[in-house]
Each structure stands twice: as structure tokens, then as C-alpha cells.
Design a protein around this motif. Structure first.
Motif, mmCIF file in Angstrom:
data_model
loop_
_atom_site.group_PDB
_atom_site.id
_atom_site.type_symbol
_atom_site.label_atom_id
_atom_site.label_comp_id
_atom_site.label_asym_id
_atom_site.label_seq_id
_atom_site.Cartn_x
_atom_site.Cartn_y
_atom_site.Cartn_z
ATOM 1 N N THR A 1 0.502 -1.054 0.138
ATOM 2 C CA THR A 1 0.086 0.207 -0.104
ATOM 3 C C THR A 1 0.851 0.618 0.031
ATOM 4 O O THR A 1 0.541 1.942 -0.675
ATOM 5 N N ALA A 2 1.795 1.531 0.781
ATOM 6 C CA ALA A 2 2.839 2.348 0.781
ATOM 7 C C ALA A 2 3.447 2.428 -0.146
ATOM 8 O O ALA A 2 3.727 3.940 -1.090
ATOM 9 N N ALA A 3 3.881 1.622 -0.733
ATOM 10 C CA ALA A 3 5.213 1.633 -2.467
ATOM 11 C C ALA A 3 4.049 1.915 -3.341
ATOM 12 O O ALA A 3 4.363 2.816 -4.361
ATOM 13 N N GLN A 4 2.577 1.887 -3.350
ATOM 14 C CA GLN A 4 2.029 2.221 -4.492
ATOM 15 C C GLN A 4 1.049 3.649 -3.950
ATOM 16 O O GLN A 4 0.497 4.131 -5.066
ATOM 17 N N ALA A 5 1.034 4.401 -2.992
ATOM 18 C CA ALA A 5 1.129 5.228 -2.954
ATOM 19 C C ALA A 5 2.366 6.414 -2.552
ATOM 20 O O ALA A 5 1.590 8.223 -3.084
ATOM 21 N N VAL A 6 3.276 6.071 -3.362
ATOM 22 C CA VAL A 6 4.240 7.579 -2.626
ATOM 23 C C VAL A 6 4.034 7.670 -4.558
ATOM 24 O O VAL A 6 3.762 7.580 -5.440
ATOM 25 N N ILE A 7 4.283 9.444 -4.481
ATOM 26 C CA ILE A 7 4.443 10.692 -5.247
ATOM 27 C C ILE A 7 6.138 11.047 -5.206
ATOM 28 O O ILE A 7 6.361 11.497 -3.965
ATOM 29 N N PRO A 8 6.628 11.136 -6.095
ATOM 30 C CA PRO A 8 7.788 12.277 -6.656
ATOM 31 C C PRO A 8 7.718 13.367 -5.433
ATOM 32 O O PRO A 8 7.319 13.998 -6.319
ATOM 33 N N GLY A 9 8.309 13.293 -4.500
ATOM 34 C CA GLY A 9 8.998 15.160 -4.506
ATOM 35 C C GLY A 9 8.440 14.829 -3.182
ATOM 36 O O GLY A 9 8.599 16.153 -2.327
ATOM 37 N N LYS A 10 7.136 13.792 -2.884
ATOM 38 C CA LYS A 10 6.490 13.976 -1.462
ATOM 39 C C LYS A 10 6.618 12.715 -1.168
ATOM 40 O O LYS A 10 7.490 11.926 -1.297
ATOM 41 N N THR A 11 6.696 12.494 0.670
ATOM 42 C CA THR A 11 6.140 11.898 1.682
ATOM 43 C C THR A 11 5.166 10.569 1.841
ATOM 44 O O THR A 11 3.966 11.402 1.858
#
Length: 268
Positions: free
Chosen positions: A190-200
Motif C-alpha cells: 500500500t505504501a509503495a503504491q502511494a508514493v508520489i515523487p517529491g513527497k512523503t
């Protein structure tokens, strides 16, 4: 002169080392040590209110910086999300989106402020835990035993024995360890799928899930940068280095005989 210079340098290095190992005292101090990162895993002791306060403060601090991409929580099931809700959605709508009911076992008054801080910031709150409907199949899925090393699997089983005060039948240990592994995998996915470049992505879960040597970090893709913070009350009896990048210390909790309470529950 050379000796004096060397002594000054040595003293400086010693002070820097001491500062690096001193627990962070403020949220800005904490974030300065762990940012930037794609995923920030923030562990807790579930019965420590100071830890949920920390979670809310970290959500708000990341939001003020424009760095909060999403909040992933152990307390809601995978597949549930506030995505699509407006930032002014009321608590009833948020709870409905996350299927957060009394039956989930997670008290809304405890975690509601954390959730709503993320909603108000405009960041989605995403359930990351293994759905209850999948737990029985996970218990019987022996293939999960091979998803971690033999030493990690043994450590998971030992942790289950200890956390249940040696009261569980041995036949339940392996199935419960599989659930733990499956939960860690679900949270990591879930965390990996939610990753947005430049954000946390901020992932909130119990300390057992976030620890580097046993939990979610083992299941994150190697391309996903992450940092681990474990919040611990001073009643914790652990010694030595912790499996985290930073440890956030909080005041001791009132004495509580968890084992006696568990024993009574099992008798009922």
C-alpha cells in the motif's frame, strides 16, 4: 599545536556523534533527521496517547511543508481510502470511507485526530492492513513462511509467544506468524503504491510492523527510499540499539499487567 588541533577535532567528532545518537526532542528536529524520504514509517505503542499525538503533529508538519503525499494506516483495511473526499469532509463521511466502525477494534477518539489532520490537509488517508476476510486464508498459507528468512520467521514466532505471555497453544504460533507477515506485506504494498515523487508517504503502525529487522521494510521494493521512527515509552525494557533510524521517547505509562488481563480474556 598538532596535538591540540587533533584533540579539538576529536572532541568535535565526539560531540557530533553524541548529538546523532541523542533522541530527537521536537518534531522539526525529528524531521530534520529523517527527511527527505519517500516513505516514513512511524511506529507506536498502541496504548500510548503521546504516540498518537506525535503522529498528528508529524502529519501537520509534513502538510505545512507541502510534503505529505498520503497517510497509510494499520488501523484501516487495504482497499479503503478517503481519496475523493473534500478536505472539509466531516468525520462521519471519513469513517464511512475507511469503514471505521467500533467492530474494527481501533478507537476513533484515539486515531480520529490523526486521520482528520491528513484529511484537512488534502492528503488521502489509505487503509493498509490485511483485510479481515483474508486472514483465515493467510493463516493456512504455508507459502508465507518462505517470504522471509528462517531467522526472521523464528523471530516473528518468538515475538508472538512473548506478546501473548506464553499462553497460546503451540499450534497457533505458526498461523499467527503468517498473518503478521501478510500484514507487513499489505502495508508495504500500500505504501509503495502511494508514493508520489517529491513527497512523503507517512505509514502509521505498531512498532512490531515498522521495525527494520522484521517488518514492513523487508517487503518494500529496493527502489523505495524509507526511514523508520519508533516511538517508545520509557517503560519499555528493551536495551541496546533499536531496529530503527530514530527513536522517539515518551514518558512512562502507568503500570499495567497485560498478561493477567490476557489470561482472564482467554478464560472467558
Amino acid at each position: 599545536m598538532i596535538r591540540r588541533t587533533a584533540a579539538v577535532l576529536a572532541l568535535g567528532m565526539a560531540l557530533l556523534t553524541a548529538c546523532a545518537h541523542r533522541p530527537p526532542q521536537t518534531v522539526p528536529d525529528l524531521l530534520a533527521r529523517v527527511m527527505p524520504t519517500s516513505v516514513l514509517l512511524l511506529g507506536e505503542q498502541h496504548d500510548a496517547p503521546d504516540h498518537q499525538t506525535l503522529q498528528r503533529d508529524v502529519v501537520q508538519a509534513l502538510a505545512r511543508r507541502g510534503q505529505l503525499g498520503a497517510l497509510v494506516m494499520e488501523m484501516a483495511e487495504q482497499g479503503r481510502s478517503t481519496q475523493g473526499l473534500s478536505s472539509d469532509a466531516d468525520e462521519a463521511r471519513v469513517r464511512e470511507a475507511l469503514n471505521w466502525t467500533e467492530q474494527t477494534g481501533w478507537a476513533w477518539p484515539v486515531y480520529g485526530p490523526v486521520v482528520m489532520a491528513a484529511v484537512r490537509s488534502g492528503a488521502p488517508v489509505i487503509g493498509g492492513n490485511l483485510p479481515r476476510a483474508q486472514m483465515r486464508s493467510a493463516m493456512g498459507n504455508a507459502a508465507l513462511d518462505g517470504h522471509v528468512s528462517a531467522s526472521v520467521l523464528q523471530a516473528q514466532r518468538d515475538a508472538i509467544r512473548e506478546s501473548h505471555c506464553q499462553l497460546l497453544p503451540e499450534s497457533q504460533i505458526a498461523p499467527m506468524a503468517r498473518i503478521q507477515v501478510a500484514r507487513d506485506q499489505a502495508l508495504a504494498q500500500t505504501a509503495a503504491q502511494a508514493v508520489i515523487p517529491g513527497k512523503t508517504v507517512l505509514l502509521v503502525a505498531g512498532n512490531g510492523h515498522v521495525r527494520r529487522d522484521l517488518g514492513v521494510p523487508l517487503h518494500l521494493p529496493s527502489t523505495v527510499g524509507h526511514q523508520v521512527v519508533m516511538a517508545q515509552s520509557r517503560t519499555d525494557t528493551g536495551t541496546g540499539a533499536q531496529p530503527a533510524d530514530q527513536v522517539w521517547q515518551t514518558p512512562a505509562l502507568p503500570p499495567h499487567d497485560h498478561c493477567a488481563e490476557l489470561q482472564q480474556q482467554m478464560k472467558r
